[in-house]
Design a protein around this motif. Structure first.
Motif, PDB file in Angstrom:
ATOM      1  N   LEU A   1       0.826  -1.199   0.000  1.00  0.00           N
ATOM      2  CA  LEU A   1       0.000   0.000   0.000  1.00  0.00           C
ATOM      3  C   LEU A   1       0.857   1.243   0.000  1.00  0.00           C
ATOM      4  N   ALA A   2       0.177   2.374  -0.161  1.00  0.00           N
ATOM      5  CA  ALA A   2       0.787   3.701  -0.011  1.00  0.00           C
ATOM      6  C   ALA A   2       0.113   4.369   1.179  1.00  0.00           C
ATOM      7  N   GLU A   3       0.871   5.196   1.903  1.00  0.00           N
ATOM      8  CA  GLU A   3       0.340   5.872   3.082  1.00  0.00           C
ATOM      9  C   GLU A   3       0.627   7.367   3.003  1.00  0.00           C
ATOM     10  N   LEU A   4      -0.347   8.137   3.436  1.00  0.00           N
ATOM     11  CA  LEU A   4      -0.209   9.585   3.534  1.00  0.00           C
ATOM     12  C   LEU A   4      -0.436   9.973   4.985  1.00  0.00           C
ATOM     13  N   PHE A   5       0.507  10.712   5.548  1.00  0.00           N
ATOM     14  CA  PHE A   5       0.398  11.229   6.911  1.00  0.00           C
ATOM     15  C   PHE A   5       0.349  12.751   6.829  1.00  0.00           C
ATOM     16  N   LEU A   6      -0.604  13.350   7.531  1.00  0.00           N
ATOM     17  CA  LEU A   6      -0.748  14.808   7.583  1.00  0.00           C
ATOM     18  C   LEU A   6      -0.823  15.223   9.038  1.00  0.00           C
ATOM     19  N   GLY A   7       0.060  16.155   9.446  1.00  0.00           N
ATOM     20  CA  GLY A   7       0.104  16.546  10.843  1.00  0.00           C
ATOM     21  C   GLY A   7       0.010  18.031  11.081  1.00  0.00           C
ATOM     22  N   ASP A   8      -0.514  18.366  12.253  1.00  0.00           N
ATOM     23  CA  ASP A   8      -0.603  19.746  12.729  1.00  0.00           C
ATOM     24  C   ASP A   8       0.450  19.920  13.820  1.00  0.00           C
ATOM     25  N   PRO A   9       1.555  20.621  13.537  1.00  0.00           N
ATOM     26  CA  PRO A   9       2.606  20.759  14.540  1.00  0.00           C
ATOM     27  C   PRO A   9       2.164  21.519  15.781  1.00  0.00           C
ATOM     28  N   ALA A  10       1.166  22.371  15.676  1.00  0.00           N
ATOM     29  CA  ALA A  10       0.709  23.145  16.838  1.00  0.00           C
ATOM     30  C   ALA A  10       0.022  22.258  17.869  1.00  0.00           C
ATOM     31  N   SER A  11      -0.814  21.335  17.421  1.00  0.00           N
ATOM     32  CA  SER A  11      -1.563  20.475  18.341  1.00  0.00           C
ATOM     33  C   SER A  11      -0.916  19.110  18.549  1.00  0.00           C
ATOM     34  N   GLY A  12      -0.067  18.684  17.614  1.00  0.00           N
ATOM     35  CA  GLY A  12       0.509  17.346  17.678  1.00  0.00           C
ATOM     36  C   GLY A  12      -0.390  16.285  17.068  1.00  0.00           C
TER      37      GLY A  12
ATOM     38  N   TYR B   1      -2.351  14.179  14.169  1.00  0.00           N
ATOM     39  CA  TYR B   1      -2.070  13.843  12.780  1.00  0.00           C
ATOM     40  C   TYR B   1      -3.054  12.795  12.281  1.00  0.00           C
ATOM     41  N   LEU B   2      -3.145  12.715  10.966  1.00  0.00           N
ATOM     42  CA  LEU B   2      -4.022  11.775  10.280  1.00  0.00           C
ATOM     43  C   LEU B   2      -3.174  10.819   9.465  1.00  0.00           C
ATOM     44  N   GLU B   3      -3.628   9.588   9.383  1.00  0.00           N
ATOM     45  CA  GLU B   3      -2.989   8.575   8.534  1.00  0.00           C
ATOM     46  C   GLU B   3      -4.035   8.065   7.554  1.00  0.00           C
ATOM     47  N   PHE B   4      -3.654   8.019   6.272  1.00  0.00           N
ATOM     48  CA  PHE B   4      -4.510   7.464   5.235  1.00  0.00           C
ATOM     49  C   PHE B   4      -3.755   6.321   4.565  1.00  0.00           C
ATOM     50  N   ASN B   5      -4.351   5.138   4.527  1.00  0.00           N
ATOM     51  CA  ASN B   5      -3.794   3.977   3.824  1.00  0.00           C
ATOM     52  C   ASN B   5      -4.570   3.791   2.530  1.00  0.00           C
ATOM     53  N   LEU B   6      -3.850   3.580   1.440  1.00  0.00           N
ATOM     54  CA  LEU B   6      -4.460   3.392   0.124  1.00  0.00           C
ATOM     55  C   LEU B   6      -3.874   2.134  -0.505  1.00  0.00           C
ATOM     56  N   ALA B   7      -4.709   1.122  -0.661  1.00  0.00           N
ATOM     57  CA  ALA B   7      -4.279  -0.135  -1.282  1.00  0.00           C
ATOM     58  C   ALA B   7      -4.287   0.006  -2.800  1.00  0.00           C
ATOM     59  N   PRO B   8      -3.501  -0.800  -3.495  1.00  0.00           N
ATOM     60  CA  PRO B   8      -3.447  -0.723  -4.955  1.00  0.00           C
ATOM     61  C   PRO B   8      -4.791  -0.941  -5.648  1.00  0.00           C
ATOM     62  N   ASN B   9      -5.738  -1.596  -4.988  1.00  0.00           N
ATOM     63  CA  ASN B   9      -7.055  -1.817  -5.592  1.00  0.00           C
ATOM     64  C   ASN B   9      -8.081  -0.761  -5.181  1.00  0.00           C
ATOM     65  N   GLY B  10      -7.657   0.269  -4.407  1.00  0.00           N
ATOM     66  CA  GLY B  10      -8.552   1.334  -3.995  1.00  0.00           C
ATOM     67  C   GLY B  10      -9.200   1.135  -2.639  1.00  0.00           C
ATOM     68  N   ALA B  11      -8.960  -0.003  -1.989  1.00  0.00           N
ATOM     69  CA  ALA B  11      -9.410  -0.152  -0.602  1.00  0.00           C
ATOM     70  C   ALA B  11      -8.652   0.876   0.230  1.00  0.00           C
ATOM     71  N   TRP B  12      -9.249   1.316   1.350  1.00  0.00           N
ATOM     72  CA  TRP B  12      -8.600   2.369   2.118  1.00  0.00           C
ATOM     73  C   TRP B  12      -8.933   2.261   3.592  1.00  0.00           C
ATOM     74  N   TRP B  13      -8.144   2.982   4.377  1.00  0.00           N
ATOM     75  CA  TRP B  13      -8.345   3.090   5.821  1.00  0.00           C
ATOM     76  C   TRP B  13      -7.825   4.457   6.240  1.00  0.00           C
ATOM     77  N   SER B  14      -8.382   4.979   7.331  1.00  0.00           N
ATOM     78  CA  SER B  14      -7.877   6.228   7.893  1.00  0.00           C
ATOM     79  C   SER B  14      -7.889   6.140   9.400  1.00  0.00           C
ATOM     80  N   GLY B  15      -6.976   6.890  10.012  1.00  0.00           N
ATOM     81  CA  GLY B  15      -6.919   6.972  11.465  1.00  0.00           C
ATOM     82  C   GLY B  15      -6.519   8.369  11.888  1.00  0.00           C
ATOM     83  N   GLU B  16      -7.028   8.780  13.041  1.00  0.00           N
ATOM     84  CA  GLU B  16      -6.680  10.078  13.619  1.00  0.00           C
ATOM     85  C   GLU B  16      -5.936   9.815  14.921  1.00  0.00           C
ATOM     86  N   PHE B  17      -4.848  10.570  15.147  1.00  0.00           N
ATOM     87  CA  PHE B  17      -3.996  10.362  16.313  1.00  0.00           C
ATOM     88  C   PHE B  17      -3.777  11.682  17.046  1.00  0.00           C
TER      89      PHE B  17
END
Length: 151
Positions: free
Chosen positions: A32-43, A45-61
């Motif tokens: 898979l490919a993963e995208l992480f996006l973070g807010d340095p002020a609050s700490g 961040y979000l994680e997005f998982n993208l599988a080659p077939n378009g299946a996906w998952w997301s998490g907030e931390f």
């Protein structure tokens, strides 16, 4: 929408049971490919998982590896195509207003893109230098600042 597009020229090993466009946990156990996006002020961040077939998952931390919720990120759409030779391209469209709400997405956002390829003998690739030791993509302090460019 924020578009996240990933491609690889070799066949992918997909998580059994994963389906195009479906939200599914555990995708990181396979290619898979993963995208992480973070807010340095609050700490946060979000994680997005993208599988080659378009299946996906997301998490907030709220901090490294500290989940802040287990709900799917609203409004995400994915697209994918598997080539006859096994190569693949997948894309994810993420609503900007929700990113702005959750992590103040903008000029101060930090990000990282990573790949897990070659499952089951996984190779871990990261755009950001995550330091030494076992691969750990949950290091928001090492994410790079976003760089917006005029089209």
């Amino acid at each position: 929408m924020l578009w996240f597009i990933a491609t690889h020229g070799r066949p992918a090993n997909l998580l059994p049971g994963s389906r195009p466009g479906r939200f599914m946990a555990g995708l990181w156990k396979h290619d898979l490919a993963e995208l992480f996006l973070g807010d340095p002020a609050s700490g946060r961040y979000l994680e997005f998982n993208l599988a080659p077939n378009g299946a996906w998952w997301s998490g907030e931390f709220s901090a490294p590896r500290v989940p802040a919720g287990d709900e799917a990120f609203p409004g995400v759409a994915t697209f994918a195509e598997l080539a006859p030779d096994g190569g693949w391209v997948a894309a994810m469209a993420i609503p900007l207003p929700t990113l702005e709400e959750k992590i103040s997405f903008g000029a101060t956002t930090r990000l990282n893109v990573s790949f897990i390829l070659g499952s089951p003998d996984q190779r871990f690739l990261s755009a950001a230098d995550l330091g030494d030791g076992e691969p750990d993509f949950h290091r928001p302090e090492r994410f790079r600042p976003v760089d917006f460019r005029d089209a």
